[in-house]
Design an enzyme around this catalytic site. Structure first.
Site, PDB file in Angstrom:
ATOM      1  CG  HIS A  93      -2.049   0.960   1.142  1.00 19.39           C
ATOM      2  ND1 HIS A  93      -3.300   0.676   1.623  1.00 19.39           N
ATOM      3  CD2 HIS A  93      -2.134   2.203   0.620  1.00 19.39           C
ATOM      4  CE1 HIS A  93      -4.114   1.706   1.412  1.00 19.39           C
ATOM      5  NE2 HIS A  93      -3.415   2.653   0.801  1.00 19.39           N
ATOM      6  CG  HIS A  99      -0.904   6.742  -1.799  1.00 18.87           C
ATOM      7  ND1 HIS A  99      -2.054   6.692  -2.550  1.00 18.87           N
ATOM      8  CD2 HIS A  99      -1.218   6.212  -0.596  1.00 18.87           C
ATOM      9  CE1 HIS A  99      -3.039   6.170  -1.825  1.00 18.87           C
ATOM     10  NE2 HIS A  99      -2.553   5.867  -0.624  1.00 18.87           N
ATOM     11  CG  LEU A 100       5.181   4.763  -5.890  1.00 22.03           C
ATOM     12  CD1 LEU A 100       5.682   3.829  -6.983  1.00 22.03           C
ATOM     13  CD2 LEU A 100       6.318   5.102  -4.935  1.00 22.03           C
ATOM     14  NE  ARG A 101       0.677  11.317  -2.680  1.00 23.80           N
ATOM     15  CZ  ARG A 101      -0.426  10.904  -2.087  1.00 23.80           C
ATOM     16  NH1 ARG A 101      -1.407  10.365  -2.807  1.00 23.80           N
ATOM     17  NH2 ARG A 101      -0.588  11.013  -0.792  1.00 23.80           N
ATOM     18  CG  ASN A 118      -4.585   8.056  -4.790  1.00 26.95           C
ATOM     19  OD1 ASN A 118      -3.574   7.381  -4.975  1.00 26.95           O
ATOM     20  ND2 ASN A 118      -4.799   8.707  -3.667  1.00 26.95           N
ATOM     21  CG  ASP A 158      -6.483   4.082  -0.880  1.00 27.70           C
ATOM     22  OD1 ASP A 158      -6.811   3.314   0.050  1.00 27.70           O
ATOM     23  OD2 ASP A 158      -5.523   4.859  -0.789  1.00 27.70           O
ATOM     24  CG  HIS A 184      -9.852   4.123   2.676  1.00 25.53           C
ATOM     25  ND1 HIS A 184      -8.692   4.852   2.775  1.00 25.53           N
ATOM     26  CD2 HIS A 184     -10.689   4.677   3.582  1.00 25.53           C
ATOM     27  CE1 HIS A 184      -8.830   5.793   3.704  1.00 25.53           C
ATOM     28  NE2 HIS A 184     -10.038   5.718   4.194  1.00 25.53           N
ATOM     29  CG  ASP A 194      -2.190   4.680   3.620  1.00 27.78           C
ATOM     30  OD1 ASP A 194      -2.080   4.981   2.407  1.00 27.78           O
ATOM     31  OD2 ASP A 194      -3.133   5.069   4.335  1.00 27.78           O
ATOM     32  CG  HIS A 250      -0.096  14.678   1.532  1.00 24.58           C
ATOM     33  ND1 HIS A 250      -0.844  14.730   0.374  1.00 24.58           N
ATOM     34  CD2 HIS A 250      -0.637  13.689   2.287  1.00 24.58           C
ATOM     35  CE1 HIS A 250      -1.806  13.812   0.435  1.00 24.58           C
ATOM     36  NE2 HIS A 250      -1.699  13.161   1.577  1.00 24.58           N
TER      37      HIS A 250
END
Lengths: 436, 311
Positions: A63, A65-67, A97, A155, A182, A309, A313
Site C-alpha cells: 500500500h 502512493h507514488l504520486r 489515485n 482507496d 478503504h 500507506d 504530501h
C-alpha cells in the site's frame, strides 16, 4: 554469472520455516543456495558479511502512493522507490489515485515504464475499481490485469454504492484480482478529520466514529461472501473491525487485511496541538483500538500484512489549517523500526514480523516474491535490528517530509537492500542504482 | 504584572492565577472606558493586526476599540478583502504580515487550531485567539467571567448551566474551562444530538432535560443555535427546539431568584431565549459587551511585552 555470498547472518525465511545461522548464495538475479553457515562454497563470490544482521526475504509494501503521474511535487516513482529501498522494501504496490487515474492500460504502462527506467525496486501497480475513482462505472479491469496490475482499489474514494461494489467484486473475481477497500461510510465520516473521541471534543474538530469504518467492513465482508470474491481490507484501525475480519476468516470468507505502523504505534492523543502530521485516514484511533491491534498481531493469522500507506504530501497540503490539510504520512523509511518496537515489546516474534512484510502480502496479491527459496528472484533485505538512530528531516529520502516520527529515536534499520541480485541500497552509501 | 507566555490560544492552557491576573488588569482598564477621553498611551508604538477569516461584528470591533484606547496602531485585515481569496495559504498570509513586524496578531478563523498554526510558525509575534472553529473563544469566556464577578463577587461554589449546541460551540468549551478553573461546577444541557462525544470527561454534569439541568443554577448561559455550521440538523424544527430547550418566563419562574442569564450573542430572539428575557432584569447581555472591551484591553496589554501599566 556474478555470485554474491551473504554470510554470518541470522537468516529468517517464514516461507521455508527457517530461522538460524544460514548463508545465502546469489547467482545472477536468483537465489542459488541457502545452507547452514560455512557449508556454502563459492570461491569466486563477492562476500557480504552480515554478522549481527538479519537476512530476510525482500520486504513488500502492498500500500504505497507514488504520486506519479500527476503529483510529482509530492513524490515520483524514482524518489518513492529510493525511499522504499532505504527502508528495506524491494517491492511496492502503488495506488491508483494519480492524475490521470490508473484506470486503464495506458497509465499502467506509463507507470511500468517509469519504474523500469528510474525505479530502485519492483513496482506493482494497483488499478482503479471505477473510472476516475468516481464510483460510477467500472474501470477496464481486465485490461489493467493484463498490463500488470496486481489488485484494484478506489482507496480513499471508497465505493459507497453497495450494488457497484457487488459488481466490482463479481467482475474482479473472474480475473482473479483482489479488491482492496478503504472501508469508510462517507455519510458518517463526512467533514470528520480525526477519531471521534474526547480528544475531538476538546479540539473542536468533527470526529470520525469507529462505526464509519466498521459498517463498511461488515458490508464488504457480506459482499465477499455473496460474490465469492476476495476482499482485502486496507489499514484496519478498529477493535470491532478486527473482530469482523476474524469471524469472517473463521467462516471461510475470502477476506484479508493489513495494518499500518502508525495505527499500531500512535493514538489520537498525539493530536493535542493540531499537528497535521498526525492527520491520517483512517484516523489515529483510541488506546483501546491500538491494544486490539496488538492483541490481533499476537494472535497471528488475523493480519496478513503490515503495509505503510506511504502518503507523501507537500507543505502546501500539510502546513495549513488542520481541517483543510491532507490526510496521510510517509511511511516507507520508518516501517521497519516501528515494527521492530513491537518485537522488542513481545507483541510478536521476529519471524512473524518478517512474514507480515514478505510472504504475507505476497500471498494476498499472488506475487512470487517474499521468499528465499532456491530459484526465486534474489530480493533480499539485510537489516540490523538494534541500530539506534533518529529520523532527521533533512535525511528523509522521500520527496515529502510529512512524518510524525521526525526527531524520534528509532531502533533498527535496513543495511543492505538487494533487488534481483543487485545491491540497490547500502546504508553506508545510500541508493546505489536502479534495479533494472 | 505579566503573563509568561507568548500566545493566548485558549483557556485550557491558563492557570487560575493567570485568569485572575487578566481579570484584575481588565478591571483597571474598565475605568478608562468611563472617562470622557477614553484613551491611554500604554501601547503607543505597538502594532496590532486583527486578522479575521470569519465574519464578526462584536469581537472584531471590541478588539479594535480596545487597541485604539490603548493607543496601539490597529490594522484590520478581513479574509474577504485579502490575498486569501487569491489562493494564498494561511501561513503565507501570516508570514507576510509578520514581515511587517506587528507585535500582536488577533486571529479569528473557522478552522479549529488555526491560531496554533500561526503560533507555531510566527516566532516573534504573539497570537491572540479570537475564536477558532469549534475549539475556543477565550476572550469571550474571560469577559463572561468578568461580568459574573461584578455581580456575584465570588465564583467558587457557583453552579453554571450552559444550554444548547455544545458540539459546535467554542464559547461553551472556553467557558467550561474558565468556570471550572475559578471553582464553579458546570452542567451542560441539550438534546443528546447536540452534545459532543465524551463531554462528561470534561468534568461537567450532562442533562437532556432543561428543567432538571437548570435546577439550582446560579448562572444560565444560553448558546446560539448556529444554523450555519450544521449540515444535518440535530433537531427537527426550531419550534420543537425552542419548546424543549428555549428559555421562557415559565422556566424562569422555577429558577433561583438571583439567577443570572447570559448569552454570547448574537441572540436569535424567540429561539433559544424569549424576547422579553433578552432585555429583562436578569439579563447581563449588554454588560457582557461592555466588559468585552476592558478584557481585550487587558489581553493586548499583557501580550504586548510592555511592562509598565501606564493608565
Amino acid at each position: 554469472m556474478k555470485k554474491t555470498l551473504i554470510k554470518n547472518g541470522r537468516l529468517i525465511d517464514p516461507s521455508q520455516g527457517i530461522d538460524g545461522a544460514f548463508d545465502l548464495l546469489i547467482s545472477g538475479d536468483k537465489i542459488a543456495q541457502v545452507a547452514p553457515q560455512g557449508r556454502t562454497s563459492a570461491a569466486d563470490a563477492e562476500i557480504i558479511d552480515a554478522k549481527g544482521m538479519v537476512v530476510s526475504p525482500g520486504f513488500i509494501d502492498m500500500h504505497t502512493h507514488l504520486r506519479e503521474p500527476g503529483f510529482e511535487y509530492k513524490e515520483t516513482i524514482a524518489s518513492g522507490t529510493a525511499a522504499a529501498v532505504s527502508g528495506g522494501f524491494t517491492s511496492v504496490c502503488c495506488m491508483a489515485n494519480t492524475d490521470p487515474v490508473n484506470d486503464n492500460a495506458s497509465v499502467t504502462d506509463y507507470i511500468n515504464r517509469k519504474a523500469h527506467d528510474s525505479g530502485f525496486c519492483r513496482v506493482y501497480p494497483i488499478g482503479a475499481v471505477t473510472k476516475g475513482l468516481k464510483g460510477e462505472e467500472l474501470a477496464s479491469i481486465a485490461e489493467l490485469k493484463t498490463s500488470g496490475c496486481v489488485a484494484i482499489s478506489d482507496d480513499g474514494n471508497t465505493l459507497q454504492d453497495g450494488n457497484m461494489m457487488r459488481l466490482a467484486l463479481s467482475y474482479a473475481k473472474g480475473f482473479d484480482l483482489p479488491v482492496i477497500t478503504h472501508s469508510m461510510d462517507k455519510s458518517l465520516s463526512e467533514n470528520g478529520h480525526m477519531n471521534e473521541s474526547f480528544m475531538s471534543t476538546k479540539l473542536g474538530i468533527k470526529g470520525i466514529p469507529n462505526a464509519a469504518e466498521d459498517i463498511m467492513i461488515a458490508r464488504d465482508i457480506m459482499l465477499a461472501e455473496l460474490t465469492g470474491a476476495h476482499v482485502h481490507v486496507a489499514h484496519l484501525s478498529t477493535r470491532q473491525g478486527i473482530r469482523l475480519v476474524k469471524e469472517a476468516k473463521q467462516r471461510g470468507i475470502k477476506v484479508t487485511c493489513e495494518v499500518t505502523p502508525h495505527h499500531f504505534t500512535l493514538t489520537d492523543a498525539s493530536l493535542s496541538d493540531y499537528n497535521t502530521n498526525f492527520k491520517m485516514s483512517p484516523p489515529l484511533r483510541s488506546a483501546d483500538d491500538v491494544r486490539a491491534i496488538k492483541e490481533a498481531l499476537s494472535e497471528k493469522n488475523i493480519f496478513d500484512a503490515i503495509a505503510t500507506d506511504h502518503a507523501p504530501h507537500g507543505i502546501i497540503d500539510k502546513e495549513i489549517e488542520f481541517d483543510k490539510a491532507a490526510s496521510g504520512i510517509i511511511g516507507l523509511e520508518t516501517a521497519l523500526p516501528l515494527a521492530l518496537a513491537l518485537v522488542r515489546d513481545g507483541v510478536l516474534g521476529l519471524d512473524e514480523m518478517i512474514r507480515l512484510f514478505t510472504m504475507g502480502p505476497a500471498g494476498v496479491l499472488g506475487l512470487s516474491g517474499g521468499t528465499l527459496k532456491e530459484g526465486a528472484a534474489a530480493d533480499i533485505t539485510i537489516f540490523d535490528p538494534d541500530h539506534a538512530w533518529v529520523l532527521d528531516r533533512r535525511r528523509i529520502v522521500s520527496k515529502s517530509k510529512n512524518s510524525p516520527f521526525i526527531d524520534m529515536p528509532l531502533k533498527g534499520r535496513a543495511i543492505k537492500t538487494i533487488v534481483s541480485g543487485k545491491l540497490v541500497f547500502d546504508a553506508m552509501r545510500g541508493q546505489t542504482g536502479v534495479h533494472s | 504584572m505579566n503573563l509568561d507566555r507568548k500566545d493566548m490560544l485558549g483557556i485550557e492552557d491558563l492557570s487560575r492565577k493567570e485568569i485572575e491576573i487578566i481579570l484584575e488588569t481588565a478591571n483597571k482598564f474598565a475605568e478608562v472606558t468611563n472617562r470622557p477621553i477614553k484613551k491611554v498611551p500604554t501601547l503607543r508604538g505597538k502594532t496590532v493586526i486583527c486578522l479575521f477569516f470569519e465574519n464578526s461584528t462584536r469581537t472584531r470591533t471590541s478588539f479594535e476599540i480596545a487597541g485604539k484606547r490603548l493607543s496601539a496602531d490597529v490594522v484590520n485585515v478581513s479574509a474577504q478583502a485579502s490575498s486569501v481569496k487569491k489562493g494564498e495559504t494561511l501561513l503565507d498570509t501570516a508570514k507576510n504580515l509578520q514581515a511587517m513586524h506587528p507585535d500582536i496578531i488577533v486571529c479569528r478563523h473557522s478552522s479549529a487550531g488555526a491560531c496554533h498554526v500561526l503560533a507555531r510558525y510566527l516566532k516573534n509575534t504573539s497570537i491572540i485567539n479570537a475564536g477558532d472553529g469549534a475549539h475556543e473563544h477565550p476572550s469571550q469566556a474571560l469577559l463572561d467571567m468578568m461580568t459574573v464577578m461584578q455581580v456575584k463577587k465570588k465564583v467558587d461554589g457557583l453552579k453554571v448551566a450552559i444550554v444548547g449546541d455544545i458540539t459546535h460551540s467554542r464559547v461553551a468549551r472556553s467557558n467550561i474551562y474558565c468556570f471550572q478553573k475559578m471553582g464553579a461546577s458546570v452542567a451542560v444541557v441539550g438534546p443528546p444530538s447536540m452534545l459532543p462525544c465524551s463531554i462528561k470527561d470534561m468534568g461537567v454534569d450532562v442533562y437532556y432535560n432543561l428543567k432538571e439541568g437548570l435546577k439550582g443554577a446560579d448562572i444560565v448561559m444560553m448558546l446560539r443555535i448556529q444554523q450555519e455550521r450544521i449540515s444535518h440538523s440535530p433537531f427537527p424544527t426550531l419550534r420543537e427546539y425552542s419548546r424543549h430547550y428555549g428559555l421562557n418566563n415559565e422556566t424562569i419562574s422555577t429558577l433561583k431568584k438571583d439567577v443570572l442569564i447570559m448569552h454570547p450573542g448574537p441572540v436569535n430572539r424567540g429561539v433559544e431565549i424569549d424576547p422579553d428575557i433578552a432585555d429583562g432584569p436578569y439579563s447581563l447581555i449588554l454588560s457582557q459587551v461592555t466588559n468585552g472591551v476592558a478584557v481585550r484591553m487587558a489581553l493586548l496589554y499583557l501580550f504586548s511585552g510592555v511592562k509598565t501599566l501606564d493608565i
